[in-house]
Scaffold this motif. Structure first.
Motif, PDB file in Angstrom:
ATOM      1  N   THR A   6      23.770  10.303 -29.832  1.00 54.36           N
ATOM      2  CA  THR A   6      24.808  11.327 -29.868  1.00 54.36           C
ATOM      3  C   THR A   6      24.847  11.874 -31.287  1.00 54.36           C
ATOM      4  N   ARG A  23      24.433  21.435 -19.611  1.00 54.23           N
ATOM      5  CA  ARG A  23      23.462  20.432 -19.187  1.00 54.23           C
ATOM      6  C   ARG A  23      22.072  21.052 -19.191  1.00 54.23           C
ATOM      7  N   GLU A  86      22.625  13.713 -26.569  1.00 57.12           N
ATOM      8  CA  GLU A  86      23.741  14.650 -26.521  1.00 57.12           C
ATOM      9  C   GLU A  86      24.110  15.064 -27.936  1.00 57.12           C
ATOM     10  N   GLN A 102      23.960  18.426 -23.384  1.00 59.30           N
ATOM     11  CA  GLN A 102      23.426  17.180 -22.838  1.00 59.30           C
ATOM     12  C   GLN A 102      21.985  17.447 -22.421  1.00 59.30           C
TER      13      GLN A 102
END
Length: 172
Positions: A6, A23, A86, A102
């Motif tokens: 992340t 996404r 992400e 993501q």
């Protein structure tokens, strides 16, 4: 899917402002010790082929569509999930402050011979072209761009991280 990393852009505060999630599906296609990547002339970098999943599509459907459009890949098969990267970045339009991207990465198979790519206008203008590349050469190239170029986009950090993970897990 396993979370690989992340990343939060240093210029944002996740507790302030509005955000939305995008996404994306990203393909890892390996043939004869080479990986299929997109070279972007504007940013002087290599990245995994793929992109945003449209409303109504599954991740897998979006990935196959994007891989086919960007590279002309044919006979695409998704083998297995690789991992999720992400990131939270500043958004450049007025409707939101932060974009949460993501990137779902999948190991895929496709024919080595590529058909005609169907790039979007901005992809053409950025000089995107699909290339089979030695992964270590692509990593070294991206690292040079990170250290020397002021043209780099925000994605090069993600892409270089992913290429290193792929090299470590799939090429060793």
């Amino acid at each position: 899917m396993q979370l690989l990393k992340t990343m939060v852009h240093p210029g944002i505060n996740l507790n302030q402002g509005t955000q939305f999630t995008r996404r994306t599906g990203r393909a890892i296609v390996i043939k004869d010790a080479h990986i299929l990547l997109m070279y972007t002339r504007r940013y002087e970098d290599y990245s995994l082929p793929g992109g945003g999943v449209d409303e109504g599509e599954t991740l897998e459907q979006g990935l196959i569509r994007e891989l086919s459009e960007e590279t002309g890949a044919q006979n695409i098969q998704i083998i297995k999930p690789f991992g999720l990267y992400e990131e939270y970045r500043p958004w450049y339009k007025d409707d939101f402050d932060i974009i949460h991207i993501q990137s779902y990465c999948y190991l895929c198979d496709a024919d080595k011979a590529l058909g005609k790519a169907q790039l979007e206008h901005y992809e053409q203008q950025n000089g995107m072209t699909p290339k089979w590349v030695n992964i270590h050469d692509a990593i070294a190239h991206n690292e040079r761009t990170i250290s020397l170029s002021d043209k780099q986009g925000l994605s090069i950090i993600r892409e270089t991280y992913l290429l290193k993970q792929i090299a470590q897990q799939l090429f060793n």
